[in-house]
Design an enzyme around this catalytic site. Structure first.
Site: not given
Ligand code: HEM
Length: 403
Positions: A221, A225, A249-250, A293
């Site tokens: 923040h 972005s 959108k998320d 893994e």
């Protein structure tokens, strides 16, 4: 009439209650400033920017399912394996919770690997987001630690032998290595004290990760972005409010994510794991191949590619640590790979090489596989070594002046 929904009176009541809370704890405006309509984001973010929020959701899901598993799991070598069977067979919805936790761990790594690859492509690690990136690398390390500790808990063959092999790596530390390993185990081999402390750490670390994710978002923040073009935003028109544009959108991204996730949970929960972990741990029987893994495989391949154990361990940790200095290796002024004709193909090769390393990690450490792993390890580090040279000599395509 006065208090019917939508009436002026109800509106006033809501506004007054909101103001009352704001005066005491401005949490609602904090949320609105962070992920609401007051938070402005670049208007050209593509779907690659969905993976940060997806990672957050995956983290929360791991914590929630983990808490319910912990209510029935027993961190005791005599009971751990059976308690997992009990969860799968007797506990109401236990099978679903365990499958979600198991598949969720793999999906969390898939999401975070894509999130990192996105940052690498669009140059999100460059100034002024170096700290944001560095915090991400620390999160990644903690995720790996948490994944490793969690895999030990079912106390299957791979749990036991994976824990033995990986903890033994610390014995290469000069002078005190062996003592550290004994201290970590709480005895002279992986055993009951090891399982108990691994359980405690596996429970605690995700909450530490939550704390560090908060720092991650805080750093995000501070400068906002990055974006697909990698150029700084200039005018007010370059931004749109996070809510409703990116919240919706998320949510859509989450819906898409849940399709393969639920498919794996219901139809192929063991697909990404190793069948040997359905055999109870036996210190007297070593499995033919000890494989971690899947999300550790590229780093495991680097470890085994180098015949000198000490150097192998160093290279494995170095492969992650080098990400911390990435912003200072790649000083090219252009962020996005879209405008970098040399970095872009090199990046594609880097990703392909990473997958190749993962494949090598799965294969037995002998013959041709070792040679391929050595070449791939050399390319992995070669990529980072080339970045300072590219920073000096690569001529970028014309970069747009605005988004
Ligand atoms: C639990 C794991 C993580 C969570 C929950 C998380 C969360 C987020 C969120 C919500 C964003 C903003 C949305 C977005 O840009 O996608 C973000 C951005 C970012 N994250 Fe993460 N992250 C995690 C791990 C990582 C890791 C492992 C790295 C790198 C090593 C990383 C590097 C970055 C960078 C560079 C940005 C800024 C991207 C940009 O603006 O272009 N993150 N993260």
């Amino acid at each position: 009439m006065a208090h019917t929904p939508g009436s002026k009176q109800v509106e006033n009541d809501i506004r007054n209650t909101y103001q009352w809370l704001e005066d005491r704890l401005p949490i609602l405006s904090f949320i609105n400033n962070s992920v609401g309509s007051n938070f402005m984001a670049p208007r050209n973010l593509n779907y690659m920017w969905n993976f940060g929020s997806l990672a957050g959701i995956a983290l929360v899901l791991q914590i929630l399912t983990g808490i319910f598993l912990a209510m029935h799991y027993k961190p005791d070598v005599a009971m751990a394996f059976d308690s997992i069977q009990h969860i799968m067979r007797d506990v109401n919805w236990g099978w679903l919770i365990r499958n979600m936790h198991m598949v969720g761990a793999s999906f969390f790594f898939i999401v975070v690997y894509i999130h990192m690859a996105r940052g690498l492509y669009y140059g999100s690690y460059k100034s002024p987001r170096e700290v944001l990136w560095g915090i991400g690398v620390i999160i990644f390390l903690l995720m790996m630690a948490t994944g490793f500790l969690g895999y030990v808990l079912p106390w299957g063959q791979m749990s036991y032998w994976g824990a033995t092999v990986i903890t033994n790596l610390l014995s290469v530390i000069p002078f005190i290595g062996q003592d550290i390993v004994v201290w970590l185990w709480g005895g002279y081999s992986v055993g009951d004290p090891t399982l108990n402390r691994f359980f405690v750490l596996h429970f605690v670390l995700p909450f530490v990760i939550v704390g560090i994710v908060i720092l991650h978002i805080w750093a995000l923040h501070e400068h906002g972005s990055n974006n697909p073009k990698g150029v700084d935003l200039k005018t007010k028109g370059d931004y749109i409010p996070f809510h409703p544009y990116y919240t919706i959108k998320d949510v859509f991204g989450l819906g898409v994510y849940l399709i393969p996730f639920t498919f794996m949970v219901f139809y192929a929960p063991e697909y990404l794991g190793h069948t040997d972990n359905n055999i109870p741990a036996d210190p007297l029987v070593t499995p033919a191949h000890i494989v971690p893994e899947w999300y550790f495989l590229p780093f495991y391949a680097i470890l085994r590619a180098i015949p000198i154990k000490e150097l192998g361990v160093l290279a494995m940790f170095g492969a992650i640590a080098i990400l911390l200095v990435l912003p200072w290796l790649d000083k090219h002024p252009v962020r996005s790979a879209r405008f970098r004709p040399l970095y872009r193909p090199l990046y594609v090769l880097f990703l392909m090489n990473f997958v190749l390393l993962g494949w090598c990690g799965m294969m037995p450490p002998e013959g041709i596989y070792v040679l391929i792993a050595q070449a791939a390890t050399a390319f992995y580090f070669g990529f980072f070594a080339l970045l300072p040279i590219l920073s000096k000599f690569e001529k970028a395509k014309p970069v747009p002046t605005s988004i």
